[in-house]
Design a protein around this motif. Sequence first.
Motif, PDB file in Angstrom:
ATOM      1  N   THR A   1       0.890  -1.224   0.058  1.00 21.56           N
ATOM      2  CA  THR A   1       0.089  -0.185   0.007  1.00 21.56           C
ATOM      3  C   THR A   1       0.984   1.261  -0.041  1.00 21.56           C
ATOM      4  OG1 THR A   1      -1.642   1.159   1.153  1.00 21.56           O
ATOM      5  CG2 THR A   1      -0.118   0.254   2.287  1.00 21.56           C
ATOM      6  N   MET A   2       0.524   2.269  -0.670  1.00 20.91           N
ATOM      7  CA  MET A   2       1.103   3.437  -0.641  1.00 20.91           C
ATOM      8  C   MET A   2       2.639   3.430  -0.899  1.00 20.91           C
ATOM      9  SD  MET A   2      -0.976   5.557   2.582  1.00 20.91           S
ATOM     10  CE  MET A   2      -1.976   4.349   3.383  1.00 20.91           C
ATOM     11  N   GLY A   3       2.862   2.573  -1.834  1.00 20.36           N
ATOM     12  CA  GLY A   3       4.315   2.722  -2.022  1.00 20.36           C
ATOM     13  C   GLY A   3       5.208   1.835  -1.139  1.00 20.36           C
ATOM     14  N   SER A   4       4.542   1.345  -0.106  1.00 20.88           N
ATOM     15  CA  SER A   4       5.158   0.460   1.152  1.00 20.88           C
ATOM     16  C   SER A   4       4.175  -0.782   1.251  1.00 20.88           C
ATOM     17  CB  SER A   4       5.302   1.485   2.101  1.00 20.88           C
ATOM     18  OG  SER A   4       5.977   0.778   3.435  1.00 20.88           O
ATOM     19  N   SER A   5       3.736  -0.672   2.599  1.00 18.18           N
ATOM     20  CA  SER A   5       3.007  -2.050   2.898  1.00 18.18           C
ATOM     21  C   SER A   5       2.065  -1.737   4.400  1.00 18.18           C
ATOM     22  CB  SER A   5       4.093  -3.301   3.305  1.00 18.18           C
ATOM     23  OG  SER A   5       4.621  -2.906   4.178  1.00 18.18           O
ATOM     24  N   TYR A   6       1.358  -2.654   4.364  1.00 15.90           N
ATOM     25  CA  TYR A   6       0.531  -2.682   5.618  1.00 15.90           C
ATOM     26  C   TYR A   6       0.511  -3.902   6.361  1.00 15.90           C
ATOM     27  CZ  TYR A   6      -3.404  -5.386   3.730  1.00 15.90           C
ATOM     28  OH  TYR A   6      -4.324  -6.604   3.586  1.00 15.90           O
ATOM     29  N   SER A   7       0.081  -4.021   7.614  1.00 14.90           N
ATOM     30  CA  SER A   7       0.183  -5.305   8.155  1.00 14.90           C
ATOM     31  C   SER A   7      -0.823  -4.973   9.217  1.00 14.90           C
ATOM     32  CB  SER A   7       1.608  -5.782   8.782  1.00 14.90           C
ATOM     33  OG  SER A   7       1.924  -4.904   9.793  1.00 14.90           O
ATOM     34  N   ILE A   8      -1.659  -6.121   9.641  1.00  9.56           N
ATOM     35  CA  ILE A   8      -2.551  -6.361  10.655  1.00  9.56           C
ATOM     36  C   ILE A   8      -2.465  -7.564  11.485  1.00  9.56           C
ATOM     37  CG2 ILE A   8      -5.099  -6.058  11.173  1.00  9.56           C
ATOM     38  CD1 ILE A   8      -4.259  -3.743   9.773  1.00  9.56           C
TER      39      ILE A   8
END
Length: 332
Positions: free
Chosen positions: A28-35
């Motif tokens: 996401t957004m040129g990077s990443s997300y984690s949950i």
Amino acid sequence: MRALLLFTFMLLSACDQRPTLERLGGPTMGSSYSIQYVRMPGGPAPEQVRQAVESILHDIDQHYSTYRSDSTVSQFNQLPANHCLALPADMLALVAFGQRLAQQSAGAFDLTVEPLLDLWGFGPQARHEQVPDPHALAQARQRVGYQHLRLEPGMLCKDAAVELDFNSIAAGHAVDLIATRLVAMGIDNFLAEATGELKALGRKPDGSQWRVALELPGGDRQIARQVISVDGLAVSTSGDYRNYFEDNGRRYSHTFDARSGRPVVHALAAVTVLDASALQADGYSTLLLILGPERGWAFAVANGIAAVLVTRVEGGFVSQATPGFEHALKGE
């Protein structure tokens, strides 16, 4: 007898259903997300959570990405001076927050830095990283200034050809939206992160707290300088060591003081802020980094901001935590 056995089996199965720790993530957004979240018996499955989170992130990208020509912010940036554009309510709220940070910092923080990012090589229209010549810099500065924005009911107007960049606060806003959505889904124990901005609530299945490592700048690798327990708080770290270039022995970071039109040049290397709002933490970590070690510290203390400032000194770094940071860690 058969009914009794079936009832006993169902009872034992129900007893075996314990809370589990689920993990998911993606780009996401040129990077990443984690949950990470604690799934209670009958609670939302990971795929359901993924769909909810990625729907939010898709909307964030659609509204705030300057790398998309069809995004809402790009549509505004393409408008000439003395024009207005109708914007969603949450986007107007982010502009209002950015304007407040600009006023509090006397214009050092500014959402209209997009022309400077492009000129120095950090923006979507950049050709390459470079130190611009004085004439080009003077021209770009004429298109920068929060005072050129005007909020009207349901719309944003500009009296100069300014261009917005929400990178300093959009990720924090996304984390707040994700946290609100998780709670609405009945998830009360989670750690949500997007591009490094994060918020934690509750505890892990074993009852332990969510723990977050705060980075210490260290050349090509980052070292954990402190590990903190977080519950009900967002954590944001801004630093000059993540995106920069060097020219003739000088270091130029992507953090700009809008008043000079140049990257900040001081000894403050990183700032971490704790706040109940990821948006607030994101915005104020950037603002303090722009202000520098002395003015940033004074601003944080005067405004009760929970912050740690990491300053470069000969031979290493020095970390200094505000009283608000110590209170936040104690849950006060």
